[in-house]
Enzyme design. Structure first.
Site, PDB file in Angstrom:
ATOM      1  N   LYS A  64       0.695  -1.261   0.133  1.00 44.00           N
ATOM      2  CA  LYS A  64       0.076  -0.101   0.055  1.00 44.00           C
ATOM      3  C   LYS A  64       0.977   1.344  -0.023  1.00 44.00           C
ATOM      4  O   LYS A  64       0.608   2.303  -0.212  1.00 44.00           O
ATOM      5  CB  LYS A  64      -1.024   0.059   1.206  1.00 44.00           C
ATOM      6  CG  LYS A  64      -1.890  -1.184   1.475  1.00 44.00           C
ATOM      7  CD  LYS A  64      -2.948  -1.113   2.391  1.00 44.00           C
ATOM      8  CE  LYS A  64      -2.351  -1.322   3.687  1.00 44.00           C
ATOM      9  NZ  LYS A  64      -1.941  -2.892   4.047  1.00 44.00           N
ATOM     10  N   PHE A 104      12.657  -5.909   3.470  1.00 47.97           N
ATOM     11  CA  PHE A 104      13.692  -6.482   4.163  1.00 47.97           C
ATOM     12  C   PHE A 104      12.960  -7.462   5.147  1.00 47.97           C
ATOM     13  O   PHE A 104      13.237  -8.703   5.129  1.00 47.97           O
ATOM     14  CB  PHE A 104      14.700  -5.673   4.630  1.00 47.97           C
ATOM     15  CG  PHE A 104      15.455  -6.068   5.844  1.00 47.97           C
ATOM     16  CD1 PHE A 104      16.017  -7.218   6.051  1.00 47.97           C
ATOM     17  CD2 PHE A 104      15.518  -5.264   6.867  1.00 47.97           C
ATOM     18  CE1 PHE A 104      16.655  -7.655   7.197  1.00 47.97           C
ATOM     19  CE2 PHE A 104      16.044  -5.556   8.309  1.00 47.97           C
ATOM     20  CZ  PHE A 104      16.604  -6.890   8.254  1.00 47.97           C
ATOM     21  N   ASP A 109      10.520 -12.433   7.111  1.00 48.13           N
ATOM     22  CA  ASP A 109       9.347 -12.967   7.998  1.00 48.13           C
ATOM     23  C   ASP A 109       8.538 -14.205   7.189  1.00 48.13           C
ATOM     24  O   ASP A 109       8.325 -15.117   7.832  1.00 48.13           O
ATOM     25  CB  ASP A 109       8.374 -11.718   7.718  1.00 48.13           C
ATOM     26  CG  ASP A 109       7.921 -11.474   9.316  1.00 48.13           C
ATOM     27  OD1 ASP A 109       8.459 -12.101  10.228  1.00 48.13           O
ATOM     28  OD2 ASP A 109       6.889 -10.756   9.292  1.00 48.13           O
ATOM     29  N   ASP A 113       7.908 -17.638   8.701  1.00 47.69           N
ATOM     30  CA  ASP A 113       6.502 -18.138   8.987  1.00 47.69           C
ATOM     31  C   ASP A 113       6.057 -19.070   8.090  1.00 47.69           C
ATOM     32  O   ASP A 113       5.059 -19.664   8.247  1.00 47.69           O
ATOM     33  CB  ASP A 113       5.729 -16.716   9.058  1.00 47.69           C
ATOM     34  CG  ASP A 113       5.951 -15.957  10.114  1.00 47.69           C
ATOM     35  OD1 ASP A 113       6.536 -16.259  11.172  1.00 47.69           O
ATOM     36  OD2 ASP A 113       5.178 -14.868   9.979  1.00 47.69           O
ATOM     37  N   ARG A 118       1.736 -13.417  -0.188  1.00 48.36           N
ATOM     38  CA  ARG A 118       2.181 -11.879   0.339  1.00 48.36           C
ATOM     39  C   ARG A 118       1.769 -10.680  -0.738  1.00 48.36           C
ATOM     40  O   ARG A 118       2.190 -11.107  -1.774  1.00 48.36           O
ATOM     41  CB  ARG A 118       3.548 -11.755   0.622  1.00 48.36           C
ATOM     42  CG  ARG A 118       4.276 -10.305   0.548  1.00 48.36           C
ATOM     43  CD  ARG A 118       3.818  -9.732   2.029  1.00 48.36           C
ATOM     44  NE  ARG A 118       4.394 -10.368   3.174  1.00 48.36           N
ATOM     45  CZ  ARG A 118       4.094 -10.310   4.427  1.00 48.36           C
ATOM     46  NH1 ARG A 118       3.132  -9.171   4.856  1.00 48.36           N
ATOM     47  NH2 ARG A 118       4.811 -10.891   5.540  1.00 48.36           N
ATOM     48  N   ASP A 180       8.014 -12.254  19.234  1.00 52.89           N
ATOM     49  CA  ASP A 180       6.920 -12.957  18.601  1.00 52.89           C
ATOM     50  C   ASP A 180       7.287 -14.397  18.440  1.00 52.89           C
ATOM     51  O   ASP A 180       6.580 -15.491  18.590  1.00 52.89           O
ATOM     52  CB  ASP A 180       6.761 -12.525  17.246  1.00 52.89           C
ATOM     53  CG  ASP A 180       5.431 -12.752  16.889  1.00 52.89           C
ATOM     54  OD1 ASP A 180       4.369 -13.363  17.313  1.00 52.89           O
ATOM     55  OD2 ASP A 180       5.023 -12.296  15.459  1.00 52.89           O
ATOM     56  N   LYS A 207       7.689  -4.881  17.450  1.00 53.79           N
ATOM     57  CA  LYS A 207       7.643  -5.402  15.841  1.00 53.79           C
ATOM     58  C   LYS A 207       6.865  -4.477  14.863  1.00 53.79           C
ATOM     59  O   LYS A 207       7.325  -4.712  13.800  1.00 53.79           O
ATOM     60  CB  LYS A 207       6.825  -6.766  16.119  1.00 53.79           C
ATOM     61  CG  LYS A 207       7.013  -7.690  14.873  1.00 53.79           C
ATOM     62  CD  LYS A 207       6.303  -8.933  14.828  1.00 53.79           C
ATOM     63  CE  LYS A 207       6.009  -9.347  13.455  1.00 53.79           C
ATOM     64  NZ  LYS A 207       5.533 -10.698  13.309  1.00 53.79           N
ATOM     65  N   PHE A 246      -3.482  -0.158  14.924  1.00 45.59           N
ATOM     66  CA  PHE A 246      -3.272  -0.593  13.459  1.00 45.59           C
ATOM     67  C   PHE A 246      -2.859  -2.483  13.619  1.00 45.59           C
ATOM     68  O   PHE A 246      -3.588  -2.991  12.841  1.00 45.59           O
ATOM     69  CB  PHE A 246      -1.979  -0.130  13.121  1.00 45.59           C
ATOM     70  CG  PHE A 246      -1.350  -0.775  11.738  1.00 45.59           C
ATOM     71  CD1 PHE A 246      -1.980   0.049  10.451  1.00 45.59           C
ATOM     72  CD2 PHE A 246      -0.645  -1.604  11.494  1.00 45.59           C
ATOM     73  CE1 PHE A 246      -1.871  -0.457   9.222  1.00 45.59           C
ATOM     74  CE2 PHE A 246      -0.036  -2.119  10.322  1.00 45.59           C
ATOM     75  CZ  PHE A 246      -0.960  -1.485   9.207  1.00 45.59           C
ATOM     76  N   ASP A 250      -5.086  -5.516  12.124  1.00 44.81           N
ATOM     77  CA  ASP A 250      -4.570  -6.089  11.409  1.00 44.81           C
ATOM     78  C   ASP A 250      -5.072  -7.767  11.999  1.00 44.81           C
ATOM     79  O   ASP A 250      -5.308  -8.731  10.892  1.00 44.81           O
ATOM     80  CB  ASP A 250      -3.058  -6.090  11.358  1.00 44.81           C
ATOM     81  CG  ASP A 250      -2.555  -6.117  10.036  1.00 44.81           C
ATOM     82  OD1 ASP A 250      -3.016  -5.346   9.278  1.00 44.81           O
ATOM     83  OD2 ASP A 250      -1.524  -6.855   9.831  1.00 44.81           O
ATOM     84  N   ASP A 251      -4.891  -8.224  13.106  1.00 37.77           N
ATOM     85  CA  ASP A 251      -5.240  -9.224  13.815  1.00 37.77           C
ATOM     86  C   ASP A 251      -6.678  -9.611  13.310  1.00 37.77           C
ATOM     87  O   ASP A 251      -6.906 -10.776  13.183  1.00 37.77           O
ATOM     88  CB  ASP A 251      -4.905  -9.216  15.300  1.00 37.77           C
ATOM     89  CG  ASP A 251      -3.457  -9.326  15.594  1.00 37.77           C
ATOM     90  OD1 ASP A 251      -2.663  -9.295  14.565  1.00 37.77           O
ATOM     91  OD2 ASP A 251      -3.108  -9.170  16.797  1.00 37.77           O
TER      92      ASP A 251
END
Length: 361
Positions: A64, A104, A109, A113, A118, A180, A207, A246, A250-251
């Protein structure tokens, strides 16, 4: 200055009031600069240069671009809008430095994960010819951040302050990632007692909040000549509350957002993530419901995921989120009211708040 900024293209887009397009105009210049840096200063051959070019084009500009555009917007606001096109282009370079930093983090990530997609395309490491090379590619993206800053700002009196700011935020983000990644035992046993609100808040602050909000604001403050330490501290405070809001959104969207809108398929439940939703659920369950969570959370099994989502529905977590959203909005507004307008305009923060409040992606 040896840089040929795309001044004309930027002016055309700004005349149309399209700041995102103006921002995008600067990206190809930076890709060329990084590639010629590799070729001319470091003997890299065409194949290495083309790899880096393709890697940058795949991973950097697809999002975005909120963080990058924010750098430019904050700089303009603090300069009271009196910004020439070249100065605007230079602010875009720092915006892109933040976007390279973001890339990066995300490339690395996704490997950590084991993510699949993405920004609506396969993760970089998932491409056949990439795999674990993505780890070094992430390192490259980080190093390009500092090459760009030195190329364009190395002679500025605030150069050291700028570099320090990036280094600090990178480290803070990595601390958050550590919290995390270690929020569950490595042996695959699930231990939901470790998902506390306190831990959640720390993860989010380190994070997400620093590099998503504070960094963009701090860069604009540094380049427009703000030196007052208390201004940076208040900015940090406001940005951390916004960052928390924010990330919680997101969660929430990971579970309740439409995949075609948010650009990814949410997997926080399967990934055993310390998500705001599971933290809230743990706070509200009875023993029987807790057992449902323990038996079904953190597993790649659609039926188990459905059971967790059904429990979330029973606990009315959508309503809990909406209530949190209102409360958070009020506390952000209260903090913005504390801003000393002789140091910086409140508009910097209200602008950010407008962007993130009640978003759907």
């Amino acid at each position: 200055d040896k840089h040929s900024y795309p001044v004309t293209e930027i002016e055309v887009n700004l005349a149309k009031n399209d700041s995102k397009a103006a921002f995008l105009n600067v990206f190809p210049m930076l890709v060329e600069e990084m590639v010629s840096h590799m070729r001319e200063k470091h003997e890299m051959d065409d194949e290495a240069c083309e790899w880096a070019r393709k890697m940058m084009e795949y991973n950097v500009p697809g999002g975005k671009l909120n963080r990058g555009v924010t750098v430019v917007a904050v700089h303009s606001m603090l300069k009271k809008g009196e910004v020439g096109t070249e100065e605007y282009a230079r602010a875009c370079v720092l915006g892109w430095a933040v976007e390279f930093l973001q890339a990066f983090f995300l490339v690395a990530d996704d490997v950590m994960d084991d993510s699949q997609t993405r920004r609506g395309q396969p993760c970089w490491y998932k491409l056949d010819n990439v795999g674990n090379i993505a780890i070094n590619d992430a390192f490259l993206l980080e190093s390009f951040v500092f090459t760009m800053i030195r190329n364009h700002f190395g002679k500025e009196p605030y150069y050291g302050q700028l570099v320090d700011c990036f280094i600090e935020v990178i480290q803070q983000t990595e601390f958050g990632q550590l919290l995390d990644l270690t929020s569950q035992p490595a042996n695959g046993q699930i231990d939901l007692t470790r998902f506390t609100l306190d831990r959640y808040r720390k993860i989010v602050k380190y994070k997400t909040a620093f590099y998503t909000f504070y960094l963009s604001v701090a860069i604009g403050m540094i380049t427009s000549g703000v030196t007052d330490e208390s201004a940076f501290e208040l900015a940090k405070k406001i940005c951390c509350i916004m960052g928390e809001y924010f990330q919680i959104t997101d969660d929430y969207l990971d579970c309740y957002g439409a995949p075609e809108v948010i650009g990814k398929i949410g997997t926080d439940i399967q990934d055993n993530k310390c998500s705001w939703l599971v933290v809230q659920a743990l706070d509200r369950v009875n023993d029987e419901q807790r057992k449902v969570l323990e038996d079904n959370y953190g597993q790649w099994d659609d039926e188990k995921v459905a059971k967790v989502k059904a429990l979330y529905a029973d606990l009315e977590l959508e309503r809990v989120f909406k209530e949190y959203e209102e409360e958070s909005y009020k506390s952000i507004c209260a903090a913005i009211d504390e801003v000393d307008t002789s140091l910086m305009p409140k508009e910097v923060f209200t602008f950010l708040l407008k962007k993130i409040y009640k978003r759907d992606k």
